[in-house]
Each structure stands twice: as C-alpha cells, then as structure tokens.
Design an enzyme around this catalytic site. Structure first.
Site, PDB file in Angstrom:
ATOM      1  N   SER A  24      31.784  37.518  35.226  1.00  0.00           N
ATOM      2  CA  SER A  24      31.605  38.967  35.411  1.00  0.00           C
ATOM      3  C   SER A  24      30.619  39.452  34.362  1.00  0.00           C
ATOM      4  O   SER A  24      30.539  38.889  33.255  1.00  0.00           O
ATOM      5  CB  SER A  24      32.956  39.665  35.223  1.00  0.00           C
ATOM      6  N   TYR A  84      40.445  41.773  30.748  1.00  0.00           N
ATOM      7  CA  TYR A  84      39.579  41.247  31.817  1.00  0.00           C
ATOM      8  C   TYR A  84      38.256  40.764  31.216  1.00  0.00           C
ATOM      9  O   TYR A  84      37.819  39.642  31.471  1.00  0.00           O
ATOM     10  CB  TYR A  84      39.341  42.323  32.874  1.00  0.00           C
TER      11      TYR A  84
HETATM   12  N1  LIG Z   1      34.630  42.463  43.327  1.00  0.00           N
HETATM   13  C1  LIG Z   1      33.764  42.585  42.323  1.00  0.00           C
HETATM   14  O1  LIG Z   1      33.014  43.588  42.244  1.00  0.00           O
HETATM   15  C2  LIG Z   1      33.652  41.501  41.271  1.00  0.00           C
HETATM   16  C3  LIG Z   1      32.639  41.608  40.304  1.00  0.00           C
HETATM   17  C4  LIG Z   1      32.512  40.617  39.341  1.00  0.00           C
HETATM   18  C5  LIG Z   1      33.391  39.536  39.339  1.00  0.00           C
HETATM   19  N2  LIG Z   1      34.384  39.459  40.296  1.00  0.00           N
HETATM   20  C6  LIG Z   1      35.256  38.288  40.278  1.00  0.00           C
HETATM   21  O2  LIG Z   1      35.292  37.708  41.578  1.00  0.00           O
HETATM   22  C7  LIG Z   1      36.562  37.060  41.786  1.00  0.00           C
HETATM   23  C8  LIG Z   1      37.181  37.557  43.072  1.00  0.00           C
HETATM   24  O3  LIG Z   1      37.412  38.928  42.939  1.00  0.00           O
HETATM   25  P1  LIG Z   1      37.714  39.901  44.184  1.00  0.00           P
HETATM   26  O4  LIG Z   1      36.934  41.112  43.959  1.00  0.00           O
HETATM   27  O5  LIG Z   1      37.622  39.155  45.440  1.00  0.00           O
HETATM   28  O6  LIG Z   1      39.259  40.271  43.859  1.00  0.00           O
HETATM   29  P2  LIG Z   1      40.512  40.518  44.819  1.00  0.00           P
HETATM   30  O7  LIG Z   1      40.075  41.031  46.130  1.00  0.00           O
HETATM   31  O8  LIG Z   1      41.447  41.325  43.987  1.00  0.00           O
HETATM   32  O9  LIG Z   1      41.088  39.036  45.021  1.00  0.00           O
HETATM   33  C9  LIG Z   1      41.640  38.351  43.931  1.00  0.00           C
HETATM   34  C10 LIG Z   1      42.338  37.109  44.433  1.00  0.00           C
HETATM   35  O10 LIG Z   1      43.055  36.530  43.319  1.00  0.00           O
HETATM   36  C11 LIG Z   1      44.414  36.353  43.696  1.00  0.00           C
HETATM   37  N3  LIG Z   1      45.342  36.424  42.581  1.00  0.00           N
HETATM   38  C12 LIG Z   1      45.600  37.507  41.802  1.00  0.00           C
HETATM   39  N4  LIG Z   1      46.604  37.240  40.955  1.00  0.00           N
HETATM   40  C13 LIG Z   1      47.003  35.960  41.206  1.00  0.00           C
HETATM   41  C14 LIG Z   1      48.023  35.136  40.679  1.00  0.00           C
HETATM   42  N5  LIG Z   1      48.897  35.588  39.748  1.00  0.00           N
HETATM   43  N6  LIG Z   1      48.161  33.875  41.157  1.00  0.00           N
HETATM   44  C15 LIG Z   1      47.331  33.437  42.125  1.00  0.00           C
HETATM   45  N7  LIG Z   1      46.361  34.176  42.689  1.00  0.00           N
HETATM   46  C16 LIG Z   1      46.200  35.439  42.233  1.00  0.00           C
HETATM   47  C17 LIG Z   1      44.653  37.508  44.665  1.00  0.00           C
HETATM   48  O11 LIG Z   1      45.861  37.303  45.394  1.00  0.00           O
HETATM   49  P3  LIG Z   1      46.552  38.518  46.245  1.00  0.00           P
HETATM   50  O12 LIG Z   1      45.858  38.476  47.569  1.00  0.00           O
HETATM   51  O13 LIG Z   1      47.974  38.127  46.294  1.00  0.00           O
HETATM   52  O14 LIG Z   1      46.298  39.781  45.484  1.00  0.00           O
HETATM   53  C18 LIG Z   1      43.393  37.441  45.497  1.00  0.00           C
HETATM   54  O15 LIG Z   1      43.451  36.396  46.428  1.00  0.00           O
HETATM   55  C19 LIG Z   1      37.396  37.366  40.542  1.00  0.00           C
HETATM   56  O16 LIG Z   1      37.313  36.286  39.651  1.00  0.00           O
HETATM   57  C20 LIG Z   1      36.702  38.600  39.947  1.00  0.00           C
HETATM   58  O17 LIG Z   1      36.934  38.695  38.573  1.00  0.00           O
HETATM   59  C21 LIG Z   1      34.521  40.419  41.259  1.00  0.00           C
END
Ligand SMILES: NC(=O)c1ccc[n+]([C@@H]2O[C@H](COP(=O)([O-])OP(=O)(O)OC[C@H]3O[C@@H](n4cnc5c(N)ncnc54)[C@H](OP(=O)(O)O)[C@@H]3O)[C@@H](O)[C@H]2O)c1
Length: 252
Positions: A153, A166
């Site tokens: 990130s 985070y």
């Molecule tokens: N979206 C952005 O703008 C953005 C920007 C920079 C970096 N990122 C990174 O990209 C990655 C994906 O993010 P996203 O935006 O797709 O987030 P998201 O939609 O919140 O998805 C997160 C995933 O992680 C799972 N997770 C959360 N807690 C967990 C736990 N205790 N054990 C196992 N799995 C768990 C969630 O499961 P549930 O379905 O049960 O919640 C979900 O499948 C992350 O590493 C995030 O930091 C995202």
C-alpha cells in the site's frame, strides 16, 4: 494503465493460492485466474463467502478449485502446517502464492490507537504472511517457476497520519518481501515481489474513504492485466521489486 492480453491458457497447470479470496481484489483475482486455467486454493475467514466464490468459479471452470477457511486472527503455526500438509497431499507443487488478505483497522492517531485492533491487524496483515510463507516455501520450491506476491500500500511506503497499524503492517510486508527476495535471489527460482494495487473500488476502500464516491475508483478487474502478467513466464526477471499496479511497466 498497463495493457496485457493474457492467453486463455496462461495459467493452465498452475496451482495458485490466494488469501482473502472471498471478496474485493482477491475474489476478482480468483475468478480471473480460474478463467485462465489455474487450479486454485481459496483462503478466507468466512466459509459462506468462500463457497459463493467457489460456486461462481465452478459454474464456468469446474473441478479445479478448493477452499480452505482459515481466520488469520486465531490461526496458529499448527494450522498453517496442517494446510501445507493438505496441499502437499493434493498438489504436486504450488506455482503461486498471493498474500492479499488484510484488515484496515482503526483510523486513529497512534496515541489513541486501540491495542486490540493493533494486535489483530498485525496478526492478519503481517504474521499470517510470515507463517504462510514459511509453511508453503517447500511447495513453492517444487515448482519450476513460482511466484510469491505480497500486497502493498502507498501508506506502507511513506507513513501517513491516522493510518496506524495498517500503515505499519504494510511497511513490514515490504520488509518481509525484501528479506525473502534477497535470500532466494540466487538459491531459488521463486520470484518474490510486492504490488500496491492503488485505490480500488472495494469494501476496504469504502471504509477508508466513506465520503468518497466509490465510482471514482478503478475496479479490481482493471488491475488484472498486471496480476496476470506477474504470474506469467514473461515476468521471470522481476524479483525483489516494490511495484505499483497503476504505473506498472515491466520494462522499467
Ligand atoms: N482497495 C484498495 O484501495 C487498496 C489499496 C491499496 C492496497 N490494498 C490492499 O489490497 C488487498 C485487498 O484489499 P481489498 O480492498 O480487496 O479488501 P477487502 O475487499 O476488504 O478484502 C479483504 C479480504 O481479506 C479477507 N480477510 C480479512 N480479515 C481476514 C482474516 N482475519 N482471516 C482471513 N482473511 C481475512 C477478507 O475476508 P472477508 O470477506 O471475510 O471480509 C477479504 O477476503 C489488501 O492487502 C489491501 O491492503 C487495497
């Protein structure tokens, strides 16, 4: 944005594990990789959500996907070993590991940051990546051309106020990636990198920026050319890099 049209059979015969495959970027990765022929292991904490993704994939690409529910907050080293053992029994090797699952946690000044959020978030965002990597390196080593991708990130590259655990966890992710990449550079064919997807239209983004119009952010689907390229044989020379999906250029 990087343009890459992957052949439909790009990931045929590849076995790839994705964490956080139940939603957001991980879910879209899973469906995209399945569409390109991959065998998949989907990890997440919510069995029902994982089953929904599994059903979606099975409807189009049957018989190549397994799910493995695991809550990274409570998982122990023994759980990761059990997973590794089960994968060894089912698959010859692992060709890809996408560390994607993460929590956003509280958005507070460090002085008021809740201790419990801090511990749980570190467990999910960095400790799980260590445990899983450690347990699965033998399987990845059995592949002729494996990829290990950490999810970064921008706040894990330059710190930002109120992003608390985070941001700190994402700095640690970069540290783990660089340390491992250096260890494996000359001793293994596993290629290790971190990728910052950039602002993406997911639940996490909505939680971080509640006042923002979600439509203003690019979709997870728009990131897929980069993810596919990084899983492809063409990306073999990319190793130990801190990458950004939005400015990705394999030749730079
Ligand atoms: N979206 C952005 O703008 C953005 C920007 C920079 C970096 N990122 C990174 O990209 C990655 C994906 O993010 P996203 O935006 O797709 O987030 P998201 O939609 O919140 O998805 C997160 C995933 O992680 C799972 N997770 C959360 N807690 C967990 C736990 N205790 N054990 C196992 N799995 C768990 C969630 O499961 P549930 O379905 O049960 O919640 C979900 O499948 C992350 O590493 C995030 O930091 C995202």
């Amino acid at each position: 944005m990087f343009e890459y049209t992957a052949p439909k059979n790009l990931l045929e015969d590849k076995t790839i594990l994705i964490t956080g495959a139940s939603d957001g970027i991980g879910k879209v990765c899973a469906c995209t990789f399945a569409d390109h022929g991959a065998r998949l292991i989907l990890l997440g904490r919510n069995q029902e959500k994982l089953e929904a993704v599994y059903d979606q994939i099975e409807a189009v690409n049957p018989g190549k996907t397994v799910i493995h529910p695991l809550d990274f907050i409570s998982a122990t080293a023994a759980d990761y070993q059990t997973l590794a053992q089960s994968l060894t029994e089912q698959f010859e090797c692992l060709d890809g590991l996408i560390h994607n699952a993460a929590l956003l946690g509280a958005m507070n000044p460090i002085e008021f940051y809740p201790e419990r959020d801090w511990s749980e978030l570190m467990q999910v965002n960095i400790n799980a990546a260590f445990f899983l990597t450690k347990a699965l390196l033998p399987s990845l080593s059995r592949s002729a051309d494996a990829r290990l991708l950490f999810t970064a990130s921008s706040v894990g590259r330059i710190g930002r106020a109120y992003w608390g655990a985070y941001a700190v966890s994402k700095f640690a992710v970069e540290g783990l990636m660089q340390t491992l990449a250096d260890e494996l550079a000359n001793t293994s064919s596993i290629r290790v990198n971190s990728l910052n997807p950039g602002g993406t239209r997911t639940n996490m983004r909505r939680a971080a920026y509640p006042a923002e119009n979600p439509e203003s952010q690019p979709t997870a689907e728009s990131l897929m050319p980069v993810y596919l390229y990084l899983m492809s044989p063409q990306s073999k020379s990319i190793h130990g890099q801190t990458l950004d999906a939005r400015s990705f250029d394999p030749n730079s």
